[in-house]
Scaffold this active site. Structure first.
Site, mmCIF file in Angstrom:
data_model
loop_
_atom_site.group_PDB
_atom_site.id
_atom_site.type_symbol
_atom_site.label_atom_id
_atom_site.label_comp_id
_atom_site.label_asym_id
_atom_site.label_seq_id
_atom_site.Cartn_x
_atom_site.Cartn_y
_atom_site.Cartn_z
ATOM 1 N N GLU A 197 -1.083 -18.310 18.272
ATOM 2 C CA GLU A 197 -2.131 -18.152 17.698
ATOM 3 C C GLU A 197 -1.870 -17.241 16.351
ATOM 4 O OE1 GLU A 197 -4.809 -16.616 20.536
ATOM 5 O OE2 GLU A 197 -5.232 -18.599 21.612
ATOM 6 N N GLU B 102 -5.158 -24.652 24.267
ATOM 7 C CA GLU B 102 -5.780 -23.992 25.425
ATOM 8 C C GLU B 102 -6.952 -24.199 25.861
ATOM 9 O OE1 GLU B 102 -5.290 -19.548 25.039
ATOM 10 O OE2 GLU B 102 -3.268 -19.738 24.100
#
Length: 878
Positions: free
Chosen positions: A482, A548
């Site tokens: 991320e 995710e």
């Protein structure tokens, strides 16, 4: 396998040295240790055989300080109850508390012409190394992800008996475990894993995993050492798994090191599929050289494919260097999967799609943290965990950036079972500054520059790339979780290092990058996380390659009682008014994620056992629905999805398809069903029956049979029609909404979907339990018992068939959990692998489950217990 079995295996491992061959062996027994506070002497003294080791204690190597303390019963199991809370944390004790000396004596000498090497595959975080009174490190060796090799030939004792001493220092800083993601974030100033300061799925690891955490290997070679072989397989064109293949190309290189004072000449050779390739080499004194061998054309190759799309053949390869006199100086053995990974942009989804051997593959993946939070790795555990993922019908694992680069044994299992791997490098948006975070010590500008030593990061990356690059399963590199790495790390890694050392795989700058999946949603874009209405997985459009997305994952009662004290086995009580649950403190410590109101349609849990039972219904429905929803939109909304997450390396009460002790729950089998390569399914949004084909084959002459069963077992046939579907497609077939809703109105119903071949054998089966008109499962709460009959047949010493038969006229035998039990303790044997589980049997039908297990001294028992099937225990053969 239960905890006692694991401890027995660990004990047996300590009693032996694993021999890799005539020239390599592992130092994994007979180590001793002592904390630095109790040792005043220098390493040059400690490493002398004359120095007394009286009062030193046994050490676990490979292992950490905590694993040694646990083995010596100085701490209680950190994975049980609140034990971890009572272990002193390094942030409070200071680093010296967990700074330890490790000592090992071994017998070795070097004959004329031989070189002896000492290889460390992983030490956390820095160390000095001494042998027989000599210091081998001119400065501390630093970095969790940097292997280290010493040529110890000059320092070996003439008598052959040697003493090795290593002092291991913890990370610096160790990080404040203040409850944030990665604690206060400063653990990320090291080139090390970040979760050890705590995360939302784990409590802090108190020693931050300080220790000689990976293998220590002694290697003997001739004058020349062969290192870091590199195998590249090129498979041009669009291939199919079956039939003759056009040629593939094999390219091989290797590093050769000559530590001697004289020039060495000889030949570098490799053998593959009965073919031998050779090149003459000259290596100057005290130098290294990288040698590229001539390319090999492999005719009619056996190609490696991801699970569900084809087989996973692996070619044995032997690479060796022979001196001019014909003596073998060094040998490496590899298993090679012949395949090529490509990517292309899907302009419809606005995301990347993965191709293997020219064929696009719809990614059904799982996020992998680490096998064990205290780094207790073993090939057996890796094999079991990867096999579970294969059994979920997944085809990719992503190694999350807050952990580590996985061990070669992990990749060997992925090669074996056909799991592609996306390997993150070591960074995370939480610690590395993506967001404003009041829990962090430093601001975003400072955290954006983590780690402190960028050169060490790049040196470690180079080393780890060389360690794992030969595995067929490795498909993608990812800069970080991320967030991108700092530019002076990412730019050379992307533009120079990876092209030079690999050059065959896709590099993603970070895990939810626009290069992977265009974020048209704004914000973070991944997810959703946690419990969802099942229809949301079908109708809510999230990222087109979602890195995710996930839900819940609590195990059943037998799983819970392995790590929750009896007095804490109290079911959470959800309040619809307050929209929150009252949760026991130990559940909370183990990071329980709530099921919210998901139990209400089944009736609230009466106790922990009932909680575990109803949780499995929710688990199954959530993960089947998740993967079906994504598959229903493959190639138009999505090119792939990766579940957050499929396993826990600690006894956490969230996001897991099996528990830490390798006991699967219904999440695994919901995925097993929803992810099957050819799958019939029901769209809860538009009430359409659909088929997803995640194979390269055209499926013809399939009979689609759709029935509804009421709670008494009476069936109504909605349709029966022949159908077909092309490769890698999903398509709708027939709407059944009005009829199904009518039949389910009073008490709910079961919707049975089947695809049958021309021999009337099932190709795909799916059974949904539908609520009544009020959205509750009133019929399930009142179901009559089903008189299921159980028979078993021993197929082989490791394989068992169990057949469940439900007589005609009975209700559906719903949601049966099969278990293999120890005959003495009546506890589950673990790990055990089931071809299916949490199975339902329709009236007048039977279902056979194949069980693979490790044989025990006494024949195990088979247990079957269902929603409306009382537990039965039978002996094998009965």
């Amino acid at each position: 396998m239960n905890r006692l079995s694991y401890r027995l295996i660990a004990f047996l491992c300590l009693l032996r040295c694993v021999v890799y061959g005539q020239t390599n062996y592992e130092l994994n027994s007979g180590w001793q240790c002592r904390p630095i506070a109790q040792v005043k002497e220098a390493g040059t003294t400690i490493s002398n055989l004359s120095y007394s080791l009286t009062n030193w204690q046994p050490a676990v190597v490979p292992g950490t300080v905590l694993t040694t303390m646990l083995a010596n019963k100085q701490i209680a199991d950190p994975f049980y109850g609140m034990n971890n809370k009572h272990i002193p944390d390094i942030y409070q004790t200071g680093r010296d508390y967990y700074t330890y000396w490790f000592v090992k004596e071994f017998t070795e000498n070097a004959n004329a012409g031989e070189q002896v090497w000492l290889n460390f595959r992983g030490i956390n975080y820095s160390c000095d190394v001494f042998l027989n009174g000599h210091k081998l490190t001119d400065k501390p060796h630093t970095g969790m992800f940097l292997r280290k090799t010493f040529n110890i030939t000059p320092f070996l004792q003439k008598g052959g008996k040697n003493r090795l001493a290593v002092i291991v220092y913890p990370p610096d800083p160790v990080g404040n475990p203040n409850g944030g993601q990665g604690g206060d974030g400063t653990i990320a100033r090291n080139v090390a894993h970040q979760y050890v300061a705590g995360w939302d799925w784990i409590q802090p690891i108190r020693d931050r995993n300080t220790g000689i955490w990976d293998k220590v290997i002694v290697e003997k070679t001739g004058a020349v050492q062969l290192k870091n072989p590199h195998v590249v397989t090129l498979v041009p064109g669009k291939r199919h798994p079956d039939g003759p293949q056009q040629p593939a190309t094999i390219r091989v290189s290797a590093e050769l090191e000559n530590p001697t004072a004289t020039k060495q000449t000889g030949t570098l050779t490799y053998t593959l599929d009965g073919r031998t390739v050779t090149k003459s080499v000259n290596i100057n004194a005290r130098s290294s050289v990288t040698v590229d061998l001539p390319a090999l054309t492999l005719t009619n190759p056996k190609l490696w494919w991801p699970h569900g799309y084809g087989q996973q053949p692996l070619y044995p390869m032997t690479i060796q260097f022979k001196t001019a006199s014909g003596t073998t100086s060094d040998v490496e053995k590899l298993l090679v999967g012949v395949r090529e990974i490509q990517t292309e942009w899907n302009s419809t989804t606005r995301s990347r799609q993965i191709l293997v051997n020219g064929q696009k593959v719809f990614i059904k993946g799982g996020n992998w943290i680490i096998s064990d939070a205290m780094l207790r790795f073993s090939p057996e555990r890796y094999d079991a965990e990867i096999r579970f993922h294969r059994d979920m019908n997944l085809n990719l694992l992503r190694i999350w950036g807050g952990a580590l680069s996985e061990r070669p044994e992990f990749y060997q299992s992925c090669d074996k079972y056909g799991l592609l791997v996306m390997q993150d490098f070591w960074g995370s948006g939480d610690c590395n500054g993506r967001w404003v975070d009041p829990m962090k010590k430093d601001d975003q500008w400072a955290r954006r520059k983590y780690p402190d030593d960028h050169t060490l990061f790049l040196t470690s990356a180079i080393d780890q790339i060389k360690m794992i690059r030969n595995h067929a399963s490795l498909a993608m590199w990812c800069g970080g979780n991320e967030i991108t790495l700092p530019q002076d790390i990412m730019t050379p890694l992307r533009d120079t290092i990876l092209p030079r050392l690999d050059g065959t795989r896709w590099f993603i700058d970070y895990s939810n990058s626009d290069d992977m999946s265009f974020n048209f949603l704004g914000g973070n874009g991944d997810g959703p996380y946690g419990i969802q209405p099942v229809r949301k997985f079908w109708e809510y459009r999230t990222w087109p390659f979602n890195s995710e997305v996930g839900s819940v994952g609590v195990g059943d009662y037998e799983s819970l009682e392995r790590f929750l004290p009896k007095e804490n086995l109290v079911a959470p009580q959800y309040s619809a008014d307050r929209k929150r649950a009252k949760v026991d403190s130990v559940w909370d410590y183990h990071k329980y994620i709530g099921y919210d109101g998901a139990f209400a349609p089944y009736g609230e849990a009466t106790d922990a056992r009932d909680f575990g039972r109803k949780a499995q219904l929710v688990n199954y429905d959530q993960y089947r629905g998740l993967m079906e929803g994504f598959s229903a939109h493959m190639w138009d909304w999505y090119t792939g999805t990766i579940i957050w997450k499929t396993q826990n390396p600690w006894t956490a009460l969230r996001g897991q398809m099996y528990d830490y002790y390798l006991d699967p729950n219904a999440c695994l089998y919901g995925l097993h069903n929803g992810s099957e390569p050819l799958h019939i399914m029901f769209n809860p949004v538009d009430s359409m029956v659909m088929v997803a084909n995640n194979t390269f084959s055209y499926h013809r002459d399939m009979m689609m049979v759709i029935k509804v069963y009421d709670m008494a077992g009476k069936d109504s046939t909605l349709t029966q029609v022949f159908s077909e579907i092309g490769p890698t497609l999903v398509r709708p077939y027939v709407p059944i909404g009005r009829t199904v809703r009518s039949l389910a109105r009073d008490k709910g119903a079961f919707l049975s979907l089947k695809l049958l071949d021309l021999d009337k054998k099932p190709i795909s089966e799916n059974l949904y339990w539908l609520p009544d008109a009020n959205g509750t499962y009133s019929g399930l709460q009142q179901m009559a018992k089903a008189p299921v009959q159980i028979s078993t047949r021993l197929v082989s010493i490791e394989k068992l068939e169990v057949t469940l038969t439900n007589p005609a006229g009975s209700p559906v035998a719903f949601f049966n959990r099969l278990s293999l039990l120890d005959p003495q303790t009546k506890k589950r044997l673990l790990p055990v692998f089931y071809s299916d589980n949490y199975v339902s049997v329709l009236p007048g039908e039977k279902k056979t489950v194949v069980i693979d297990y490790t044989p025990t001294a006494n024949s195990p028992l088979v247990s079957v217990e269902g929603w409306n099937v009382p537990e039965q225990t039978v002996s094998i053969g009965k």
